[in-house]
Design an enzyme around this catalytic site. Structure first.
Site, mmCIF file in Angstrom:
data_model
loop_
_atom_site.group_PDB
_atom_site.id
_atom_site.type_symbol
_atom_site.label_atom_id
_atom_site.label_comp_id
_atom_site.label_asym_id
_atom_site.label_seq_id
_atom_site.Cartn_x
_atom_site.Cartn_y
_atom_site.Cartn_z
ATOM 1 N N ASP A 52 -27.623 -62.659 6.001
ATOM 2 C CA ASP A 52 -26.283 -62.559 6.574
ATOM 3 C C ASP A 52 -25.425 -63.752 6.185
ATOM 4 O O ASP A 52 -25.912 -64.745 5.641
ATOM 5 C CB ASP A 52 -26.368 -62.485 8.103
ATOM 6 C CG ASP A 52 -26.955 -61.179 8.594
ATOM 7 O OD1 ASP A 52 -26.685 -60.140 7.966
ATOM 8 O OD2 ASP A 52 -27.672 -61.197 9.613
ATOM 9 N N TYR A 111 -39.627 -66.454 6.518
ATOM 10 C CA TYR A 111 -38.427 -67.182 6.937
ATOM 11 C C TYR A 111 -38.828 -68.431 7.716
ATOM 12 O O TYR A 111 -39.914 -68.491 8.294
ATOM 13 C CB TYR A 111 -37.560 -66.327 7.864
ATOM 14 C CG TYR A 111 -36.822 -65.182 7.219
ATOM 15 C CD1 TYR A 111 -35.494 -65.335 6.807
ATOM 16 C CD2 TYR A 111 -37.423 -63.941 7.049
ATOM 17 C CE1 TYR A 111 -34.806 -64.277 6.235
ATOM 18 C CE2 TYR A 111 -36.742 -62.874 6.475
ATOM 19 C CZ TYR A 111 -35.434 -63.051 6.075
ATOM 20 O OH TYR A 111 -34.748 -62.001 5.507
#
Length: 245
Positions: A52, A111
């Site tokens: 994002d 992540y």
């Protein structure tokens, strides 16, 4: 056609995310334009994950096809030359089989989320960490995170805009490590829901602040309702580390 696999790092602060969008600058657009400038070919870049706006990457994986052969090291140099002045760079490039797909061939994605936990913010890393001034109970966060490991319905941590066909995901790793003034949360899974990592982080911070008990995470998970979970953590602390194939 020649298929190239590249590893990309970028600071997402001033970018609209990975995916090309009209009217804004994205990582995909920057790279596709750089490839066109040195090759003369318009390509479509496929990434292993769609980060994002504001999210960073250490080892985002992508692939593209060219009709002409280029030495991989020349592709690295050319892309890095033409991506300036944006903070987007290619770290590695290799020729791969035409059956390889950056997204669909991936078997795991990793992540890390960075929290700066001290009374004062960082001037250097202000847009690269989530600064939380009040002390967090890391041991409580670690205990709470155990409820999330494994295969579950993660609807409570799913963005309303998520396009995934199923909310069922398998979280294979969630390690929370305190390093001096920083708390790092490491996540691994075959795939993630939209905002899943950031929504989990936001919920774990409520545990760290002693607003939630560690055991409440299990209830939030089971109710399968986004309203039951915590707020979405800021994008600035999230980094795509790598994808496995």
């Amino acid at each position: 056609m020649y298929r190239y696999k590249i590893s990309v790092e970028y600071l997402g602060t001033n970018l609209a995310g990975w995916q090309r969008q009209s009217g804004v600058m994205s990582v995909q657009q920057i790279l596709e334009e750089a490839i066109y400038k040195f090759s003369g070919e318009q390509v479509t870049l496929f990434g292993s994950g769609r980060t994002d706006a504001g999210v960073h990457a250490i080892g985002q994986i992508a692939h593209f096809d060219l009709s002409k052969y280029f030495e991989p090291y020349k592709i690295i140099r050319a892309i890095n030359y033409f991506t300036r002045p944006y903070i987007v760079g290619v770290c590695n490039c290799e020729l791969v089989d035409n059956n390889f797909h950056a997204r669909f061939s991936a078997i795991a994605r990793h992540y890390v989320y960075r929290i700066l936990n001290r009374p004062y913010p960082s001037v250097i890393d202000f847009d690269r960490v989530w600064w939380i001034s009040v002390p967090l109970d890391v041991s409580a966060m670690q205990k709470s995170s155990l409820y999330l490991l494994g295969k579950h319905n993660f609807t409570s941590f799913r963005a309303s805009s998520c396009q995934s066909k199923s909310p069922i995901k398998t979280l294979t790793k969630l390690d929370i490590i305190k390093e001096n003034e920083e708390i790092k949360l490491y996540f691994s899974a075959p795939s993630f829901l939209h905002h899943m990592v950031r929504n989990i982080v936001g919920s774990l911070v409520l545990v760290g602040k002693n607003i939630w008990q560690a055991e409440q995470m299990q209830q939030v998970l089971e109710v399968a309702d986004r309203k039951a979970a915590g707020p979405t953590a800021p994008a600035c602390g999230l980094y795509f580390i790598k994808a496995d194939y």
